[in-house]
Structures are given as structure tokens and as C-alpha cells.
Design an enzyme around this catalytic site. Sequence first.
Site, mmCIF file in Angstrom:
data_model
loop_
_atom_site.group_PDB
_atom_site.id
_atom_site.type_symbol
_atom_site.label_atom_id
_atom_site.label_comp_id
_atom_site.label_asym_id
_atom_site.label_seq_id
_atom_site.Cartn_x
_atom_site.Cartn_y
_atom_site.Cartn_z
ATOM 1 N N GLN A 81 31.708 43.302 43.241
ATOM 2 C CA GLN A 81 32.609 42.454 44.013
ATOM 3 C C GLN A 81 33.360 43.311 45.035
ATOM 4 O O GLN A 81 33.942 44.335 44.702
ATOM 5 C CB GLN A 81 33.593 41.765 43.069
ATOM 6 C CG GLN A 81 34.469 40.697 43.707
ATOM 7 C CD GLN A 81 35.307 39.980 42.654
ATOM 8 O OE1 GLN A 81 35.132 40.164 41.446
ATOM 9 N NE2 GLN A 81 36.228 39.158 43.113
ATOM 10 N N ARG A 87 34.592 35.825 43.124
ATOM 11 C CA ARG A 87 33.442 35.947 42.223
ATOM 12 C C ARG A 87 32.337 34.984 42.638
ATOM 13 O O ARG A 87 31.155 35.268 42.481
ATOM 14 C CB ARG A 87 33.895 35.698 40.783
ATOM 15 C CG ARG A 87 34.870 36.759 40.256
ATOM 16 C CD ARG A 87 35.286 36.458 38.817
ATOM 17 N NE ARG A 87 36.218 37.451 38.300
ATOM 18 C CZ ARG A 87 37.540 37.328 38.324
ATOM 19 N NH1 ARG A 87 38.081 36.245 38.869
ATOM 20 N NH2 ARG A 87 38.316 38.256 37.818
ATOM 21 N N VAL A 121 30.303 34.881 36.257
ATOM 22 C CA VAL A 121 29.747 34.895 34.909
ATOM 23 C C VAL A 121 29.413 33.505 34.374
ATOM 24 O O VAL A 121 28.418 33.335 33.659
ATOM 25 C CB VAL A 121 30.694 35.652 33.948
ATOM 26 C CG1 VAL A 121 31.990 34.900 33.733
ATOM 27 C CG2 VAL A 121 30.006 35.946 32.626
ATOM 28 N N ASP A 147 40.583 37.839 30.705
ATOM 29 C CA ASP A 147 41.712 37.114 31.294
ATOM 30 C C ASP A 147 42.764 36.785 30.235
ATOM 31 O O ASP A 147 43.974 36.896 30.482
ATOM 32 C CB ASP A 147 41.230 35.824 31.947
ATOM 33 C CG ASP A 147 40.089 36.055 32.910
ATOM 34 O OD1 ASP A 147 40.316 36.057 34.125
ATOM 35 O OD2 ASP A 147 38.954 36.235 32.420
ATOM 36 N N ARG A 150 44.659 39.891 29.498
ATOM 37 C CA ARG A 150 45.641 40.139 30.552
ATOM 38 C C ARG A 150 46.862 39.225 30.376
ATOM 39 O O ARG A 150 48.013 39.657 30.546
ATOM 40 C CB ARG A 150 45.004 39.878 31.924
ATOM 41 C CG ARG A 150 43.991 40.926 32.343
ATOM 42 C CD ARG A 150 43.186 40.471 33.555
ATOM 43 N NE ARG A 150 42.346 41.547 34.086
ATOM 44 C CZ ARG A 150 41.273 41.347 34.845
ATOM 45 N NH1 ARG A 150 40.904 40.117 35.164
ATOM 46 N NH2 ARG A 150 40.566 42.375 35.295
ATOM 47 N N HIS A 174 36.029 31.837 34.776
ATOM 48 C CA HIS A 174 36.503 33.216 34.936
ATOM 49 C C HIS A 174 36.605 33.444 36.428
ATOM 50 O O HIS A 174 35.689 33.943 37.080
ATOM 51 C CB HIS A 174 35.518 34.198 34.296
ATOM 52 C CG HIS A 174 35.848 35.641 34.562
ATOM 53 N ND1 HIS A 174 37.059 36.199 34.262
ATOM 54 C CD2 HIS A 174 35.109 36.637 35.125
ATOM 55 C CE1 HIS A 174 37.060 37.478 34.611
ATOM 56 N NE2 HIS A 174 35.880 37.766 35.149
#
Length: 312
Positions: A81, A87, A121, A147, A150, A174
Site C-alpha cells: 500500500q 486498501r 483482505v 484493528d 489498536r 478492514h
Amino acid sequence: MKDKVVIVGTGFVGATSAYALMMNGVAEEIVLLDVNRNKAEGEVMDLNHGILFVPPVQIRTGDYSDCKDARLIIISAGANQKPGESRMDLLKRNASIFKDIMAQISKYLGEAIILVVTNPVDVLTYFTLKVSGLPSSRVLGSGTVLDSSRFRFLLSRHCSVDARNVHAYIIGEHGDSEVPVWSLADIAGMPIDSYCLQCGRRCAGSEKEAIFREVRDSAYNIISKKGATYYAVGLAVRRITEAILRNENSVLTVSTLVEDYYGIKDVCLSLPNIVNEHGAAKLLEIPLNEREISSLKQSAEKIRQAIQQLGL
């Protein structure tokens, strides 16, 4: 079957995942594959030079025939990326790469579970599921496991409490449309709002929104500073791998096929699943409020539109 893991793609994420697996001792054998065989061989050499300091494990290069007796195939190959790139922008480039990879893996598929890590993904997990013909439980994406980590870290920092005592999920894509499940977030068994009354920290809507924005934009911020994200991704891959190889029945927000979940059908996205030796063994229908349901449906629709671009 021995606890053999094949990693396809030895870029930052693939190599770091191998390192994380090696350090944890979760696999007996780790096989690295890459279109650039020299790169794979270099990573294997580097990893093997530290074998003395970790639990026993065999690490080597191989080819697609090694997939036939693997318990887990991790696909991390693909284009990186770029700064400012979403994404979903990666889709066209990585779908072409995946088509070639799956053509090779499909020749040797035994009883292995496939874990997709490459972005986007959710779309590539759906692509892999359809191309492989495997049961949906055996094809999963790393999804929002990172995620959610996080999210828990940022909540723990805000509330000054150990992240291991925070329980909270990010679900859906995601990516940019992911959904924070504030209604189920808790610390020490208390809803987050109740905990905040005791800790004395402000947890108004603006603070919550700032925390979520930091979760959602983490990858963009890291990529803009150092070019790629891979340490935490590798640890998330290790966490999913150990849940599978150790038959843990762990609840993880992996990306899997959804059929009739709050009316959402035929799309791969992240929701809490029980993950064990069978893969994504059971999808859990968690109670969401109306705002979260609406956001989840919007997230699913975004993924569906991307899937349609593949022409499956």
C-alpha cells in the site's frame, strides 16, 4: 499432520509473520515461498541463524507442492500500500497476483486452512474462497484482528489501564468503513461509559470519535512515516495461527463469509468468530445497536461493490 505453516510472500509482512511464529514456537515447520526465490532464501538464512535462541523449529524455502501437507497456508503476497492509497485502491493490482497464486495452491490443497493477509483482505478472502472451492470455515482473512488490538490499546492508554483488561471490537471492513462496537466495549466487566464515570477521564463523543479515527487511520499514519506496517500485523497473524494450531476456540474478529447476519449476505467481513483447528468454526451474532447495524450494512455494501469488480 505436523504443525506445518506455509507462508506465500516474504515481503515485510510475510517475513515478520515468520519471525513472530518462530519466536513463539507455535509451528514445527515454517516454509517460505516467494516469486523472488533469492529473497525467500535470504529470509530463511537470517531466521535460521537465530534458531539457537527460540523453541525448536524447521525453517526452509519451498514451492507450492509444500501446501499439500500443511495445516495452514498464509498468503501475504501482493503489492504494498502506497502513501495516500486506500486498501481498496490495491484491489486491481493484488487481484491479478492472487489469481496466479491460487492457480498454484489449488493444485496441492489438502486439509489446510487458508489465512489471507493481503489487502484489501475482505475482498481477497472472498476471492480465495470462491476460487478454492473450500468450505467457508477453512478460508479466513486476518480481518480486523489488528484493528481491534489498536482499539483496545488506545482505549487502555486513554483510561490508564492494562490493554489486556479492555475488551472491544472493530468489525466490518478492514478499512475505511470499519465499525467500532462501542456498545459492547468494557473494562473489568463494566461498560466503557460506566468505567469512565469511575476513572474520572472525559469520554464524551468527541473523545470517542478521536480514538476511533486514530484506529481507522493508523495504517495511513504509519505508512506516511516509515513506508509500511508489519510488526503488529505479524503479531496478529501469529495470534490467529496459534488459535488454529493449538485448537484454542479463541474469539477473534477474522474475516469470513457472512450469510444472513443482520440481513447481510454473501460477503466476507470481520465479526467475532470462534477460531480453532477447523478454522473459523462459528460466527457469533453479537447484539448491536441500531447505529452499529446501519454502519455494518454500509461497510458490507462497500465490500460487495469491490467484489463485483472482480467479476466472480
